[in-house]
Motif scaffolding. Structure first.
Motif, PDB file in Angstrom:
ATOM      1  N   ARG A 139       0.981  -1.186   0.361  1.00  0.00           N
ATOM      2  CA  ARG A 139       0.356   0.181   0.258  1.00  0.00           C
ATOM      3  C   ARG A 139       0.424   1.530  -0.215  1.00  0.00           C
ATOM      4  NH1 ARG A 139      -4.995  -2.273   1.026  1.00  0.00           N
ATOM      5  NH2 ARG A 139      -4.919  -3.823   2.516  1.00  0.00           N
ATOM      6  N   MET A 140       2.225   0.593  -0.163  1.00  0.00           N
ATOM      7  CA  MET A 140       2.695   2.166  -0.143  1.00  0.00           C
ATOM      8  C   MET A 140       3.636   2.613  -1.196  1.00  0.00           C
ATOM      9  SD  MET A 140       3.187   3.424   3.222  1.00  0.00           S
ATOM     10  CE  MET A 140       4.356   3.569   3.584  1.00  0.00           C
ATOM     11  N   GLU A 141       3.639   1.758  -2.878  1.00  0.00           N
ATOM     12  CA  GLU A 141       3.457   2.444  -3.625  1.00  0.00           C
ATOM     13  C   GLU A 141       4.343   3.784  -3.837  1.00  0.00           C
ATOM     14  OE1 GLU A 141       5.970   0.159  -5.748  1.00  0.00           O
ATOM     15  OE2 GLU A 141       5.512  -1.228  -3.819  1.00  0.00           O
ATOM     16  N   THR A 142       2.448   3.913  -4.252  1.00  0.00           N
ATOM     17  CA  THR A 142       2.829   5.493  -4.484  1.00  0.00           C
ATOM     18  C   THR A 142       3.790   6.742  -3.412  1.00  0.00           C
ATOM     19  OG1 THR A 142       0.511   6.292  -2.877  1.00  0.00           O
ATOM     20  CG2 THR A 142       0.364   6.290  -5.324  1.00  0.00           C
ATOM     21  N   VAL A 143       3.847   6.262  -1.822  1.00  0.00           N
ATOM     22  CA  VAL A 143       4.850   6.986  -1.150  1.00  0.00           C
ATOM     23  C   VAL A 143       6.100   7.112  -1.516  1.00  0.00           C
ATOM     24  CG1 VAL A 143       5.854   6.921   0.677  1.00  0.00           C
ATOM     25  CG2 VAL A 143       2.982   6.683   0.532  1.00  0.00           C
ATOM     26  N   LEU A 144       6.413   6.110  -2.070  1.00  0.00           N
ATOM     27  CA  LEU A 144       8.088   5.532  -2.609  1.00  0.00           C
ATOM     28  C   LEU A 144       8.290   5.937  -3.566  1.00  0.00           C
ATOM     29  CD1 LEU A 144       7.486   1.879  -1.075  1.00  0.00           C
ATOM     30  CD2 LEU A 144       9.220   3.631  -0.450  1.00  0.00           C
ATOM     31  N   GLN A 145       6.813   5.957  -4.814  1.00  0.00           N
ATOM     32  CA  GLN A 145       7.716   6.587  -6.066  1.00  0.00           C
ATOM     33  C   GLN A 145       7.708   8.083  -5.565  1.00  0.00           C
ATOM     34  OE1 GLN A 145       3.638   6.017  -8.076  1.00  0.00           O
ATOM     35  NE2 GLN A 145       4.053   4.043  -8.469  1.00  0.00           N
ATOM     36  N   GLY A 146       6.979   9.096  -4.474  1.00  0.00           N
ATOM     37  CA  GLY A 146       7.296  10.194  -4.011  1.00  0.00           C
ATOM     38  C   GLY A 146       8.379  10.354  -3.844  1.00  0.00           C
ATOM     39  N   LEU A 147       9.470   9.365  -2.751  1.00  0.00           N
ATOM     40  CA  LEU A 147      10.678   9.624  -1.976  1.00  0.00           C
ATOM     41  C   LEU A 147      11.862   9.347  -3.328  1.00  0.00           C
ATOM     42  CD1 LEU A 147      10.291   7.163   0.576  1.00  0.00           C
ATOM     43  CD2 LEU A 147      10.240   9.792   0.770  1.00  0.00           C
ATOM     44  N   ASN A 148      11.363   8.630  -4.549  1.00  0.00           N
ATOM     45  CA  ASN A 148      12.434   8.522  -5.323  1.00  0.00           C
ATOM     46  C   ASN A 148      12.590   9.300  -6.290  1.00  0.00           C
ATOM     47  OD1 ASN A 148      13.664   5.698  -4.993  1.00  0.00           O
ATOM     48  ND2 ASN A 148      11.686   4.354  -5.862  1.00  0.00           N
ATOM     49  N   LYS A 149      11.866  10.101  -6.875  1.00  0.00           N
ATOM     50  CA  LYS A 149      11.525  11.455  -7.427  1.00  0.00           C
ATOM     51  C   LYS A 149      12.870  12.188  -6.334  1.00  0.00           C
ATOM     52  CE  LYS A 149       9.225  14.327  -9.459  1.00  0.00           C
ATOM     53  NZ  LYS A 149       7.389  15.671  -9.246  1.00  0.00           N
ATOM     54  N   ILE A 150      12.526  12.345  -5.272  1.00  0.00           N
ATOM     55  CA  ILE A 150      13.315  13.475  -4.546  1.00  0.00           C
ATOM     56  C   ILE A 150      14.897  12.902  -4.491  1.00  0.00           C
ATOM     57  CG2 ILE A 150      13.892  14.962  -2.420  1.00  0.00           C
ATOM     58  CD1 ILE A 150      11.028  14.755  -1.889  1.00  0.00           C
ATOM     59  N   PHE A 151      15.148  11.470  -4.538  1.00  0.00           N
ATOM     60  CA  PHE A 151      15.964  10.587  -4.955  1.00  0.00           C
ATOM     61  C   PHE A 151      17.024  11.439  -5.823  1.00  0.00           C
ATOM     62  CE2 PHE A 151      14.997   7.462  -1.593  1.00  0.00           C
ATOM     63  CZ  PHE A 151      14.747   8.267  -0.328  1.00  0.00           C
ATOM     64  N   LYS A 161      20.210   8.844   1.080  1.00  0.00           N
ATOM     65  CA  LYS A 161      18.650   8.699   1.025  1.00  0.00           C
ATOM     66  C   LYS A 161      18.178   8.075   2.194  1.00  0.00           C
ATOM     67  CE  LYS A 161      19.131   6.722  -3.332  1.00  0.00           C
ATOM     68  NZ  LYS A 161      19.382   5.516  -4.470  1.00  0.00           N
ATOM     69  N   VAL A 162      19.378   6.711   3.300  1.00  0.00           N
ATOM     70  CA  VAL A 162      19.311   6.163   4.264  1.00  0.00           C
ATOM     71  C   VAL A 162      18.527   7.822   5.593  1.00  0.00           C
ATOM     72  CG1 VAL A 162      19.881   5.248   6.583  1.00  0.00           C
ATOM     73  CG2 VAL A 162      19.571   4.703   4.305  1.00  0.00           C
ATOM     74  N   TYR A 163      19.615   8.693   5.423  1.00  0.00           N
ATOM     75  CA  TYR A 163      19.585   9.796   6.646  1.00  0.00           C
ATOM     76  C   TYR A 163      18.067  10.384   6.087  1.00  0.00           C
ATOM     77  CZ  TYR A 163      23.313   8.155   9.083  1.00  0.00           C
ATOM     78  OH  TYR A 163      24.360   7.538  10.388  1.00  0.00           O
ATOM     79  N   PHE A 164      18.167  10.534   5.498  1.00  0.00           N
ATOM     80  CA  PHE A 164      16.398  11.904   4.516  1.00  0.00           C
ATOM     81  C   PHE A 164      15.676  10.791   5.225  1.00  0.00           C
ATOM     82  CE2 PHE A 164      13.333  13.115   1.939  1.00  0.00           C
ATOM     83  CZ  PHE A 164      13.754  14.171   1.676  1.00  0.00           C
ATOM     84  N   VAL A 165      15.192  10.068   4.795  1.00  0.00           N
ATOM     85  CA  VAL A 165      14.067   9.055   5.396  1.00  0.00           C
ATOM     86  C   VAL A 165      14.176   9.441   7.001  1.00  0.00           C
ATOM     87  CG1 VAL A 165      12.913   6.508   5.440  1.00  0.00           C
ATOM     88  CG2 VAL A 165      14.341   7.668   3.215  1.00  0.00           C
TER      89      VAL A 165
END
Length: 306
Positions: A139-151, A161-165
Motif C-alpha cells: 500500500r506504500m507504492e505511491t509514497v515510495l514513488q514520491g521519495l524516489n523522485k526526490i532521490f 537516502k537513508v538519513y533523509f528518510v
C-alpha cells in the motif's frame, strides 16, 4: 401552625427558588450542547483532506511534511515533502489493524500453553508487527514513488537516502494513535501525520527495506518502548539476530543517530528483536495461553525525548 415558605425567612425561600431556576437553566443548556465523548478512541485528531486525482480517477490523500536535512556534503536544507496515498489503501490498512485486535490466538497462528508473560509479549507483538508490515508494504507504492523522485532530483547516494528518510520519520509528530492496539499502520501514520514509537518504527521499516536496508523491529516489555534495528555499518549499541548486527535507531524524535540508545532504556538484555519481514521461527515450547481480549492490555511502548 404555618408551614412552608411562609414560615421561613425571605432569604431561605429565595435560595430555594434560585436553586430551582439554576437547575432548569442547566437542563436547558445541556439539551443544546453536543454529546462529549471522553473515550480513548478520540477521532477528532484523525483528519485528512481528500482530493480526486483525475489521472488515475481515485480519491487520494496528500500529506505535507516539513523538516531540515543535512546531506553527506554538509548542506543543510529545508524540505517540504508532499506524499500521496490512495484513500482506499489507508482505510483498508486501518481496518486491518482493528481486525487483528479482534483475532483469536488461533487466528493469529499462535498456540496455547505458554505461561511466561515476557515471552508471551514477545511472540504476540512479533506476530502483530509482522502482519501489519506484510499488509501495509504493497500500500506504500505511491509514497515510495514520491521519495524516489526526490532521490533522483537531489542525486542522493545511499547514505543520503537513508538519513533523509530517517530524519523525515523522526520529525513526524509524536502522538499516541489510540484504538484497541494503540498502533497505526504505516499508511495511517502518513495520512494522519502523527504516530507513536512503534507506529513510526514500522513506517521506517517499510521504507528502508524498499531502498535496500535490512531492518528489524526492536521492543522492550520492561521499558515499554519500541525502536528500529538497522543492519548497516555504524557504531554504538546493537543486537544480533541470525548472525547480523542490528543497530538501535530511535524514531520518536529528531537528533538521535544510528547506534544511539537512550540511557533510560540502556540495558540491551531487556530488548526483543525480530526480523518481521522474514518467516518467524519459534520452538515448539514457545506457545501461548492468553485470552483474546488481553491483546488490548499488553504493555504499550512509550516515547524517548532526546
Amino acid at each position: 401552625m404555618k408551614s412552608g415558605c411562609v414560615q421561613k425567612s425571605f432569604f431561605g425561600c429565595s435560595f430555594i427558588f434560585l436553586f430551582l431556576a439554576v437547575i432548569i437553566v442547566m437542563m436547558w443548556i445541556s439539551s443544546q450542547l453536543p454529546e462529549i465523548n471522553f473515550s480513548t478512541n478520540d477521532q477528532s485528531k484523525r483528519e485528512y483532506q481528500i482530493e480526486v486525482d483525475t489521472t488515475i480517477n481515485e480519491k487520494v490523500i496528500k500529506s505535507l511534511f516539513t523538516w531540515q536535512f543535512v546531506d553527506n556534503s554538509l548542506r543543510k536544507r529545508s524540505y517540504k515533502l508532499s506524499l500521496m496515498l490512495l484513500e482506499k489503501d489507508v482505510i483498508e490498512a486501518m481496518k486491518y489493524v482493528e481486525e487483528i485486535s479482534s483475532m483469536s490466538y488461533r487466528e493469529l497462528g499462535l498456540k496455547r500453553g505458554y505461561s511466561d508473560p515476557v515471552m508471551e509479549s514477545q511472540i504476540v507483538w512479533a506476530e502483530i508487527y509482522r502482519r501489519i508490515f506484510i499488509d501495509s508494504s504493497p500500500r506504500m507504492e505511491t509514497v515510495l514513488q514520491g521519495l524516489n523522485k526526490i532521490f533522483l532530483e537531489e542525486n542522493f547516494e545511499i547514505r543520503d537516502k537513508v538519513y533523509f528518510v530517517i530524519t523525515f520519520i523522526q520529525n513526524i509528530k509524536y502522538e499516541r494513535p489510540g484504538g484497541t492496539l494503540d498502533l497505526f499502520p504505516p499508511p495511517g501514520t502518513l495520512a494522519y501525520r502523527f504516530g507513536d514509537c512503534d507506529s513510526k518504527a514500522l513506517l521506517l521499516y517499510v521504507i528502508l527495506e524498499k531502498i535496500g536496508v535490512d531492518c528489524a523491529m526492536m521492543w522492550s516489555y520492561k521499558y515499554k518502548h519500541a525502536m528500529l534495528g538497522v543492519c548497516i555499518n555504524s557504531r554504538g549499541e546493537y543486537l544480533i539476530v541470525n548472525g547480523k548486527k542490528y543497530y538501535f535507531l530511535e524514531t520518536t524524535y529528531p537528533q538521535w543517530s544510528i547506534g544511539d540508545l537512550p540511557p533510560e532504556f540502556g540495558n540491551t538484555k531487556f530488548w526483543f528483536i525480530s526480523e518481521i519481514d522474514a518467516d518467524l521461527k519459534f520452538s515448539a515450547s514457545d506457545e501461548i495461553n492468553i485470552r483474546k481480549d488481553e491483546l488490548k492490555n499488553r504493555i504499550k511502548p512509550s516515547p524517548s525525548v532526546p
